[in-house]
Write a protein that holds these residues in place. Sequence first.
Motif, short mmCIF file in Angstrom:
data_model
loop_
_atom_site.label_atom_id
_atom_site.label_comp_id
_atom_site.label_asym_id
_atom_site.label_seq_id
_atom_site.Cartn_x
_atom_site.Cartn_y
_atom_site.Cartn_z
N UNK A 43 0.86 -1.15 0.00
CA UNK A 43 0.00 0.00 0.00
C UNK A 43 0.90 1.21 0.00
N UNK A 44 0.82 2.00 -1.02
CA UNK A 44 1.71 3.15 -1.14
C UNK A 44 0.88 4.41 -1.31
N UNK A 45 0.77 5.19 -0.26
CA UNK A 45 0.04 6.44 -0.26
C UNK A 45 -1.36 6.31 -0.83
N UNK A 46 -1.97 5.21 -0.59
CA UNK A 46 -3.34 4.98 -1.04
C UNK A 46 -4.03 4.13 0.01
N UNK A 47 -5.32 4.32 0.14
CA UNK A 47 -6.09 3.55 1.09
C UNK A 47 -7.23 2.89 0.35
N UNK A 48 -6.87 1.90 -0.47
CA UNK A 48 -7.87 1.21 -1.25
C UNK A 48 -8.17 -0.17 -0.68
N UNK A 49 -7.56 -0.52 0.44
CA UNK A 49 -7.78 -1.83 1.02
C UNK A 49 -7.05 -2.94 0.29
N UNK A 50 -6.16 -2.59 -0.62
CA UNK A 50 -5.41 -3.58 -1.40
C UNK A 50 -4.04 -3.74 -0.77
N UNK A 51 -3.70 -4.98 -0.40
CA UNK A 51 -2.41 -5.22 0.23
C UNK A 51 -1.42 -5.87 -0.72
N UNK B 111 -0.63 -8.34 -10.30
CA UNK B 111 -0.35 -7.83 -11.63
C UNK B 111 0.78 -6.80 -11.64
N UNK B 112 1.15 -6.32 -10.47
CA UNK B 112 2.23 -5.34 -10.36
C UNK B 112 3.57 -6.07 -10.36
#
Length: 181
Positions: free
Chosen positions: A1-9, A13-14
């Motif tokens: 999680x990089x400067x985002x709070x999307x609930x994705x840990x 695909x990255x």
Amino acid sequence: VKLANQGVMADPDREAFRIDAKWPAVLADHRQRGIISQAQHDELLKAFQNFRAAYTRAIQALLGGNGLADPSLVEQAELYGKLIDCLRRNAGTQVGIQDLWKPILRIGAIVVNGERRSLIIAAWHPLRLAEMAAKAQQAAGIIKRIVKGSDSTSVVIEDFVKDRVAGIEVNRAGIAGGILV
């Protein structure tokens, strides 16, 4: 999680998260540059492949197999330890630590950048998977001991456990159907 709070840990695909492809390539590069020998390369690659196969089986078991009862959850942790030991013996240079150790140690570890840097050890960390399996085995052992107790208490406890399991199954079915019970 990089400067985002999307609930994705984790985002498979990255490219940065794909150590299954990246790590062997970096290992081969270390061999080509003469940082490690061919024998060290082969030993490290075998340890990585063994861990990766067991780790994949463990995740698949959680997603649709035997769940916490699957022996692969403990097996992958043992192979994770063997991989780390192999790294200790064969990749102790500064560049080895940076390029080979760091990605392995980051499996299931989420760095949170923000006002207070943090590290979250996720449920899919190799040692957390083994911990969950061990706790489930302990709970199963205790339940078996209780249920197989004396005849007078066994029936009462068995009925209690069956009622609780039935309640959990009803709740899980309700949640799966979109109904919050």
